[in-house]
Design a protein around this motif. Structure first.
Motif, PDB file in Angstrom:
ATOM      1  N   MET A   1       0.841  -1.204   0.000  1.00 13.73           N
ATOM      2  CA  MET A   1       0.000   0.000   0.000  1.00 13.73           C
ATOM      3  C   MET A   1       0.874   1.251   0.000  1.00 13.73           C
ATOM      4  N   GLU A   2       0.637   2.127  -0.968  1.00 11.68           N
ATOM      5  CA  GLU A   2       1.363   3.389  -1.020  1.00 11.68           C
ATOM      6  C   GLU A   2       0.625   4.416  -0.153  1.00 11.68           C
ATOM      7  N   LEU A   3       1.336   4.983   0.811  1.00  8.23           N
ATOM      8  CA  LEU A   3       0.721   5.906   1.762  1.00  8.23           C
ATOM      9  C   LEU A   3       1.316   7.298   1.593  1.00  8.23           C
ATOM     10  N   TYR A   4       0.447   8.282   1.351  1.00 10.31           N
ATOM     11  CA  TYR A   4       0.890   9.665   1.204  1.00 10.31           C
ATOM     12  C   TYR A   4       0.763  10.404   2.530  1.00 10.31           C
ATOM     13  N   ASP A   5       1.694  11.316   2.776  1.00 12.69           N
ATOM     14  CA  ASP A   5       1.571  12.204   3.936  1.00 12.69           C
ATOM     15  C   ASP A   5       0.412  13.173   3.735  1.00 12.69           C
ATOM     16  N   VAL A   6       0.268  13.639   2.489  1.00 14.99           N
ATOM     17  CA  VAL A   6      -0.763  14.630   2.173  1.00 14.99           C
ATOM     18  C   VAL A   6      -1.386  14.304   0.822  1.00 14.99           C
ATOM     19  N   LEU A   7      -2.705  14.266   0.789  1.00 17.30           N
ATOM     20  CA  LEU A   7      -3.432  14.156  -0.476  1.00 17.30           C
ATOM     21  C   LEU A   7      -4.239  15.433  -0.653  1.00 17.30           C
ATOM     22  N   ILE A   8      -4.012  16.121  -1.758  1.00 19.39           N
ATOM     23  CA  ILE A   8      -4.630  17.424  -2.014  1.00 19.39           C
ATOM     24  C   ILE A   8      -5.713  17.255  -3.070  1.00 19.39           C
ATOM     25  N   ILE A   9      -6.937  17.651  -2.724  1.00 16.41           N
ATOM     26  CA  ILE A   9      -8.048  17.563  -3.668  1.00 16.41           C
ATOM     27  C   ILE A   9      -8.241  18.942  -4.291  1.00 16.41           C
ATOM     28  N   GLY A  10      -7.918  19.059  -5.569  1.00 15.35           N
ATOM     29  CA  GLY A  10      -8.040  20.333  -6.272  1.00 15.35           C
ATOM     30  C   GLY A  10      -6.696  20.835  -6.751  1.00 15.35           C
ATOM     31  N   GLY A  11      -6.572  21.014  -8.066  1.00 16.69           N
ATOM     32  CA  GLY A  11      -5.305  21.440  -8.664  1.00 16.69           C
ATOM     33  C   GLY A  11      -5.335  22.860  -9.167  1.00 16.69           C
ATOM     34  N   GLY A  12      -6.040  23.743  -8.448  1.00 18.24           N
ATOM     35  CA  GLY A  12      -6.023  25.161  -8.771  1.00 18.24           C
ATOM     36  C   GLY A  12      -4.842  25.849  -8.112  1.00 18.24           C
ATOM     37  N   PRO A  13      -4.792  27.184  -8.141  1.00 18.51           N
ATOM     38  CA  PRO A  13      -3.657  27.917  -7.570  1.00 18.51           C
ATOM     39  C   PRO A  13      -3.355  27.550  -6.119  1.00 18.51           C
ATOM     40  N   ILE A  14      -4.385  27.427  -5.277  1.00 19.82           N
ATOM     41  CA  ILE A  14      -4.136  27.146  -3.861  1.00 19.82           C
ATOM     42  C   ILE A  14      -3.761  25.688  -3.658  1.00 19.82           C
ATOM     43  N   GLY A  15      -4.357  24.785  -4.422  1.00 15.46           N
ATOM     44  CA  GLY A  15      -3.934  23.391  -4.368  1.00 15.46           C
ATOM     45  C   GLY A  15      -2.478  23.235  -4.766  1.00 15.46           C
ATOM     46  N   LEU A  16      -2.061  23.964  -5.802  1.00 16.04           N
ATOM     47  CA  LEU A  16      -0.659  23.929  -6.224  1.00 16.04           C
ATOM     48  C   LEU A  16       0.247  24.519  -5.155  1.00 16.04           C
ATOM     49  N   ALA A  17      -0.195  25.596  -4.507  1.00 12.95           N
ATOM     50  CA  ALA A  17       0.590  26.197  -3.432  1.00 12.95           C
ATOM     51  C   ALA A  17       0.804  25.198  -2.300  1.00 12.95           C
ATOM     52  N   CYS A  18      -0.240  24.431  -1.972  1.00 11.76           N
ATOM     53  CA  CYS A  18      -0.118  23.408  -0.936  1.00 11.76           C
ATOM     54  C   CYS A  18       0.870  22.322  -1.365  1.00 11.76           C
ATOM     55  N   ALA A  19       0.821  21.936  -2.636  1.00 14.62           N
ATOM     56  CA  ALA A  19       1.745  20.921  -3.147  1.00 14.62           C
ATOM     57  C   ALA A  19       3.190  21.401  -3.065  1.00 14.62           C
ATOM     58  N   LEU A  20       3.432  22.641  -3.448  1.00 15.80           N
ATOM     59  CA  LEU A  20       4.785  23.197  -3.395  1.00 15.80           C
ATOM     60  C   LEU A  20       5.303  23.240  -1.966  1.00 15.80           C
ATOM     61  N   GLU A  21       4.432  23.603  -1.025  1.00 14.37           N
ATOM     62  CA  GLU A  21       4.842  23.671   0.372  1.00 14.37           C
ATOM     63  C   GLU A  21       5.124  22.274   0.917  1.00 14.37           C
ATOM     64  N   ALA A  22       4.314  21.307   0.540  1.00 18.20           N
ATOM     65  CA  ALA A  22       4.552  19.924   0.956  1.00 18.20           C
ATOM     66  C   ALA A  22       5.875  19.408   0.396  1.00 18.20           C
ATOM     67  N   LYS A  23       6.127  19.726  -0.850  1.00 18.37           N
ATOM     68  CA  LYS A  23       7.358  19.261  -1.506  1.00 18.37           C
ATOM     69  C   LYS A  23       8.590  19.864  -0.839  1.00 18.37           C
ATOM     70  N   LYS A  24       8.533  21.145  -0.508  1.00 16.85           N
ATOM     71  CA  LYS A  24       9.663  21.811   0.146  1.00 16.85           C
ATOM     72  C   LYS A  24       9.979  21.174   1.502  1.00 16.85           C
ATOM     73  N   ASN A  25       8.954  20.632   2.138  1.00 20.03           N
ATOM     74  CA  ASN A  25       9.130  20.044   3.464  1.00 20.03           C
ATOM     75  C   ASN A  25       9.259  18.524   3.419  1.00 20.03           C
ATOM     76  N   ASN A  26       9.568  18.019   2.220  1.00 19.00           N
ATOM     77  CA  ASN A  26       9.862  16.597   2.030  1.00 19.00           C
ATOM     78  C   ASN A  26       8.722  15.673   2.460  1.00 19.00           C
ATOM     79  N   LEU A  27       7.514  16.137   2.283  1.00 17.82           N
ATOM     80  CA  LEU A  27       6.351  15.299   2.531  1.00 17.82           C
ATOM     81  C   LEU A  27       5.966  14.565   1.246  1.00 17.82           C
ATOM     82  N   LYS A  28       5.544  13.355   1.389  1.00 19.74           N
ATOM     83  CA  LYS A  28       5.059  12.596   0.232  1.00 19.74           C
ATOM     84  C   LYS A  28       3.624  13.041  -0.038  1.00 19.74           C
ATOM     85  N   TYR A  29       3.367  13.582  -1.230  1.00 22.06           N
ATOM     86  CA  TYR A  29       2.079  14.205  -1.525  1.00 22.06           C
ATOM     87  C   TYR A  29       1.594  13.803  -2.912  1.00 22.06           C
TER      88      TYR A  29
END
Length: 320
Positions: A1-29
């Motif tokens: 089972m692949e387990l993500y630290d964060v799953l983001i629903i929505g790929g608009g500007p704010i969803g992308l901002a959340c993804a970038l912040e997760a990536k910077k903090n080495n979270l699996k997203y």
């Protein structure tokens, strides 16, 4: 089972901002988006100009370069989709989230597969569901809740419902392409939120009579070749009509929010969340962006909700 630290629903500007912040903090997203990247912006009118300047639309301090004082729809799509490409955002497009259940972890069912995550961020915006008028004839093909461009309405009798930016832009563009435009407006004047460089234009067109406007009026019924409305004196009028553009606003998907356990409060259906960390009443589910405002869709927008990404990811890290 692949387990993500964060799953983001929505790929608009704010969803992308959340993804970038997760990536910077080495979270699996992972980001799940039901349409294309920045899907709501994609569905905006083709020639829409933002109220905000480019710097106010930036995410993660990535420069938004444009030669225009205020960017348009295409500029924004280039910017946000360009970020997804350049930063190699882990995003799945055209994959709608159907259901979210929680046991040890969140189990997220989509139109294609099932994902598992420790935390969920809902950044779904509000542009999917039109605010319906609930009147006879609203289901006729001549009634449109989305406006793209003026050319289909040249030399047609068009009724525009509302007085917000979308309604005013549609009315002016259609008028300038030869459409016969009538605006039906619930309030006593054009909305104060209309872009300051556009508001005098619509007010002058109404004053000179090239665009007709009925204030304190309400559309009652749509017929195949006419519409019936109540004027400010309480009397009904019927006018010939080819198209109705119901620019009555849009709503978040409240059923989805309720189905995943988020409490909605009051007439505005305000989702319950902690403004300090954006976590909802469901532990591990966070809200970001416009969806936080419930029916009050003018409360949050890109420039004042960019901060949600840092708030949420900081809280998730603090719990690890």
């Amino acid at each position: 089972m692949e387990l993500y630290d964060v799953l983001i629903i929505g790929g608009g500007p704010i969803g992308l901002a959340c993804a970038l912040e997760a990536k910077k903090n080495n979270l699996k997203y992972i980001v799940l988006e039901k349409g294309t990247i920045a899907n709501s912006l994609y569905n905006y009118p083709l020639y829409m100009t933002f109220f905000s300047t480019a710097d106010r639309l930036e995410i993660d301090d990535i420069p938004f370069i444009t030669t225009k004082p205020k960017p348009g729809r295409q500029d924004a799509l280039e910017y946000y989709q360009g970020i997804a490409r350049a930063r190699d955002i882990n995003i799945k497009t055209y994959e709608r989230v159907i259901n979210v259940q929680k046991s040890t972890f969140f189990q997220v069912e989509t139109s294609k597969q099932i994902y598992f995550a420790k935390n969920i961020i809902v950044a779904t915006g509000f542009y999917d569901l039109p605010n319906m008028m609930d009147i006879p004839g609203e289901d006729l093909p001549k009634v449109k809740h989305y406006y793209t461009e003026p050319y289909p309405y040249a030399f047609q009798d068009v009724v525009v419902i509302g007085s917000s930016n979308s309604a005013v832009d549609a009315a002016l563009e259609i008028y300038r392409k030869g459409g016969n435009v009538t605006m039906i407006i619930r309030h006593t004047e054009i909305s104060k939120s209309v872009k300051y460089w556009v508001k005098p234009d619509i007010e002058n067109r109404i004053k000179e009579g090239t665009i007709k406007a009925f204030f304190e009026a309400e559309l009652l019924e749509v017929k195949p070749h006419s519409v019936i409305f109540k004027n400010n004196k309480g009397k009904t009028q019927e006018i010939e009509n080819d198209f109705v553009l119901a620019m009555t606003g849009y709503l978040p998907d409240f059923e989805f929010l309720k189905n995943i356990g988020i409490n909605l409060q009051g007439d505005c259906q305000n989702p319950h969340y902690n403004p300090e960390n954006m976590e909802t009443n469901v532990d591990g589910i966070y809200l970001a962006g416009v969806v936080c405002g419930g029916r009050d869709t003018h409360l949050w927008f890109i420039e004042n909700s960019r901060i949600h990404a840092k708030q949420i990811i900081k809280d998730i890290i603090s719990k690890n």
